[in-house]
Design an enzyme around this catalytic site. Structure first.
Site, mmCIF file in Angstrom:
data_model
loop_
_atom_site.group_PDB
_atom_site.id
_atom_site.type_symbol
_atom_site.label_atom_id
_atom_site.label_comp_id
_atom_site.label_asym_id
_atom_site.label_seq_id
_atom_site.Cartn_x
_atom_site.Cartn_y
_atom_site.Cartn_z
ATOM 1 N N ARG A 74 0.857 -1.193 0.000
ATOM 2 C CA ARG A 74 0.000 0.000 0.000
ATOM 3 C C ARG A 74 0.891 1.239 0.000
ATOM 4 O O ARG A 74 1.691 1.420 0.915
ATOM 5 C CB ARG A 74 -0.904 -0.003 1.233
ATOM 6 C CG ARG A 74 -1.689 1.285 1.399
ATOM 7 C CD ARG A 74 -2.570 1.282 2.644
ATOM 8 N NE ARG A 74 -3.226 2.583 2.739
ATOM 9 C CZ ARG A 74 -3.168 3.373 3.798
ATOM 10 N NH1 ARG A 74 -2.529 3.023 4.900
ATOM 11 N NH2 ARG A 74 -3.788 4.551 3.772
ATOM 12 N N HIS A 118 -2.949 10.785 0.922
ATOM 13 C CA HIS A 118 -2.317 10.542 2.219
ATOM 14 C C HIS A 118 -1.617 11.835 2.642
ATOM 15 O O HIS A 118 -0.415 11.859 2.891
ATOM 16 C CB HIS A 118 -1.373 9.341 2.163
ATOM 17 C CG HIS A 118 -1.108 8.705 3.501
ATOM 18 N ND1 HIS A 118 -1.227 7.350 3.735
ATOM 19 C CD2 HIS A 118 -0.732 9.241 4.684
ATOM 20 C CE1 HIS A 118 -0.906 7.084 5.000
ATOM 21 N NE2 HIS A 118 -0.593 8.231 5.597
ATOM 22 N N GLU A 163 -7.345 8.417 6.592
ATOM 23 C CA GLU A 163 -7.626 9.083 7.863
ATOM 24 C C GLU A 163 -8.108 10.527 7.704
ATOM 25 O O GLU A 163 -7.431 11.466 8.127
ATOM 26 C CB GLU A 163 -6.371 9.054 8.758
ATOM 27 C CG GLU A 163 -5.846 7.659 9.040
ATOM 28 C CD GLU A 163 -4.731 7.637 10.082
ATOM 29 O OE1 GLU A 163 -4.261 8.713 10.477
ATOM 30 O OE2 GLU A 163 -4.359 6.529 10.502
ATOM 31 N N ASN A 289 -7.119 1.729 10.169
ATOM 32 C CA ASN A 289 -5.800 1.876 10.772
ATOM 33 C C ASN A 289 -5.963 1.789 12.280
ATOM 34 O O ASN A 289 -6.763 2.536 12.866
ATOM 35 C CB ASN A 289 -5.175 3.235 10.420
ATOM 36 C CG ASN A 289 -4.840 3.344 8.936
ATOM 37 O OD1 ASN A 289 -4.914 2.363 8.196
ATOM 38 N ND2 ASN A 289 -4.456 4.531 8.509
ATOM 39 N N TYR A 291 -3.781 1.424 16.000
ATOM 40 C CA TYR A 291 -2.510 1.390 16.742
ATOM 41 C C TYR A 291 -2.701 1.134 18.229
ATOM 42 O O TYR A 291 -1.913 0.443 18.853
ATOM 43 C CB TYR A 291 -1.743 2.699 16.544
ATOM 44 C CG TYR A 291 -1.220 2.837 15.128
ATOM 45 C CD1 TYR A 291 -0.006 2.273 14.768
ATOM 46 C CD2 TYR A 291 -1.962 3.481 14.142
ATOM 47 C CE1 TYR A 291 0.469 2.360 13.460
ATOM 48 C CE2 TYR A 291 -1.500 3.567 12.836
ATOM 49 C CZ TYR A 291 -0.282 2.999 12.508
ATOM 50 O OH TYR A 291 0.180 3.077 11.215
ATOM 51 N N GLU A 348 -3.277 -0.250 8.222
ATOM 52 C CA GLU A 348 -2.074 0.089 8.983
ATOM 53 C C GLU A 348 -2.181 -0.514 10.375
ATOM 54 O O GLU A 348 -3.240 -0.431 11.005
ATOM 55 C CB GLU A 348 -1.907 1.612 9.173
ATOM 56 C CG GLU A 348 -1.527 2.370 7.939
ATOM 57 C CD GLU A 348 -1.390 3.880 8.185
ATOM 58 O OE1 GLU A 348 -1.091 4.282 9.326
ATOM 59 O OE2 GLU A 348 -1.600 4.636 7.229
HETATM 60 C C1 FCB Z 1 -1.098 7.103 10.834
HETATM 61 C C2 FCB Z 1 -0.712 7.612 9.464
HETATM 62 C C3 FCB Z 1 0.577 7.056 8.948
HETATM 63 C C4 FCB Z 1 1.617 6.892 10.039
HETATM 64 C C5 FCB Z 1 1.053 6.228 11.260
HETATM 65 C C6 FCB Z 1 2.029 6.014 12.379
HETATM 66 O O1 FCB Z 1 -1.945 8.025 11.433
HETATM 67 O O2 FCB Z 1 -1.723 7.285 8.548
HETATM 68 O O3 FCB Z 1 0.995 7.874 7.895
HETATM 69 O O4 FCB Z 1 2.222 8.087 10.311
HETATM 70 O O5 FCB Z 1 -0.050 6.934 11.725
#
Ligand code: FCB
Length: 443
Positions: A74, A118, A163, A289, A291, A348
């Site tokens: 991607r 992006h 995002e 995405n 985290y 992500e």
């Molecule tokens: C996300 C972004 C990506 C990267 C990660 C850690 O918010 O989409 O570009 O920076 O965080």
């Protein structure tokens, strides 16, 4: 592992974070160029001017992907590289670059997933009002038309925006990202036009690209209340409305969440909220995405404010983000139940750690390995519960420019030495390679 046979394993990057060559070969300026060149905006005043020099080293980077056996990639297109003024005159050198990159990927049997936006938005369009003005929908449509015509014969997987929340809120409300404004009214206009432009672009991409699979990538949070109190649960509802439902409801239901519309009141003045039904075009997949989770408490200073609580029980990454894989599983199940997307990709997931420098040709990164393995497990659990999870992209292929953090945060499977541009595999890359290889053997 219980992943389906056709599960798509990939790595992800974004143009501004890796390409460098910001003004080379006719490329136009983007908002992140302007922002990062404004002193004090980015940690250490770092810029994306060189980054990973991927514009010149893309062959080497594709070869590394091939060495790892990762079947999908991607990446994003830098809009001002192909349309230096955002619309109108095209830049042949920029278009050629993405042609060559796609061909290189296909020559190595790597399936390209293209993200159109992006964040490296053309500065020329920003100067004309950017995402705050309705014309931005047309501008994005022209760009989507150009790229899907150009690459649509070879690229089948398309993501309109990455995002939109971060562009709108972090760029226009909190001011930590380009263009660095602190203007709530502007932020909701930006979110509105980003969502509307998604709705406009999807049919254009389909028209230009036979067999296109089109989606949008949202950063969604799993939120837990800090306590069982009514006030904390209410705080979760508000944060969920602000961060999750404000974007999911338009895309899947064609409306904004009524509770949030009521509480935002005047902030939304001047927006035709009903037209958001146009954002709800049929999509093939939702990109998520993920985290970390959020633990939310009511803020005693105001009935409408919430605050985030730092949990001490679990490890945190270098971003100070709690490692919480259960949140990924919970989020996947919730989104599937509430919105029923036909397919979901994790576009992500990954972790920044303070990696040691390479020793004997490898970087040892046990914490990242533990992070990944726990999140792969969460994906498996979601699959077992019936979630139509089709693929997973590790963020990131290689260490890169982490926005306002500059080069201080390393998310890569591959270590980047920024002084020499030497790439070195981290142990996590080898673990990912082995996972993918095991999966292939099962086929
Ligand atoms: C996300 C972004 C990506 C990267 C990660 C850690 O918010 O989409 O570009 O920076 O965080």
């Amino acid at each position: 592992m219980g992943f389906p046979k056709n599960f798509v394993w990939g790595t992800a990057t974004a143009s501004y974070q890796i390409e460098g060559s910001m003004l080379e070969d006719g490329r136009g300026e983007c908002v992140w160029y302007r922002f990062s060149h404004t002193p004090g905006k980015v940690n250490n005043n770092d810029t994306g001017d060189v980054a990973c020099d991927h514009y010149h080293r893309y062959r080497e980077d594709v070869a590394l992907m091939a060495e790892l056996g990762v079947p999908a990639y991607r990446f994003s297109i830098a809009w001002p590289r192909v349309l230096p003024q955002g619309i109108g005159v095209q830049n042949p050198a920029g278009l050629d670059f993405y042609d060559r990159l796609v061909d290189e990927l296909l020559a190595h049997n790597i399936r390209p997933f293209v993200t159109l936006n992006h964040w490296d938005y053309p500065q020329a369009l920003q100067d004309r009002g950017g995402w705050q003005v309705p014309a931005s929908i047309e501008w994005f449509s022209e760009y989507a038309d150009l790229m899907s015509r150009r690459l649509g014969d070879r690229v089948k997987d398309w993501i309109t925006h990455n995002e939109p929340l971060v562009v709108a809120y972090v760029g226009y409300m909190f001011g930590h990202h380009a263009p660095g404004l602190s203007d709530r009214v502007a932020a909701f206009k930006v979110a509105h036009h980003l969502l509307m432009s998604h709705g406009a672009a999807v049919p254009i991409i389909r028209r230009n690209c036979a067999g296109a699979q089109v989606g949008i990538t949202l950063n969604l949070s799993w939120l837990d209340p800090a306590s069982d109190s009514q006030a904390d649960r209410e705080a979760v509802r508000r944060d969920d409305g602000f961060g999750n439902r404000w974007f999911l409801d338009p895309v899947f239901k064609g409306e904004y969440p009524a509770d949030m519309v009521a509480s935002l009141g005047e902030t939304l003045e001047g927006l035709d909220l009903a037209e958001i039904k146009q954002a709800a075009v049929p999509t093939d997949f939702l990109g998520i995405n993920y985290y970390t989770r959020g633990v939310v408490a009511a803020d005693d200073t105001s009935p409408t404010k919430t605050r985030r609580v730092r949990m001490t029980g679990n490890p945190h990454t270098e971003m100070n983000w709690e490692v919480y894989p259960d949140g990924l599983r919970n989020l996947l199940v919730r989104v599937w139940k509430d919105y029923a997307p036909p397919a979901i990709y994790i576009t992500e997931n990954g972790a920044a750690y303070d990696d040691p420098t390479p020793q004997d040709g490898v970087v040892e990164d046990p914490d990242r390995i533990a992070y990944y393995q726990a999140h792969w497990k969460a994906c498996e659990q979601a699959l077992e519960q019936g979630v139509p999870l089709k693929g997973y992209f590790a963020w990131s292929l290689l260490d890169n420019f982490e926005w306002a953090h500059g080069y201080s945060k390393r998310f890569g499977l591959i270590y980047t030495d920024y002084a020499t541009q030497q790439r070195t595999l981290k142990r996590s890359a080898l673990v990912y390679r082995d996972l993918i290889a095991r999966h292939k053997v099962q086929r």
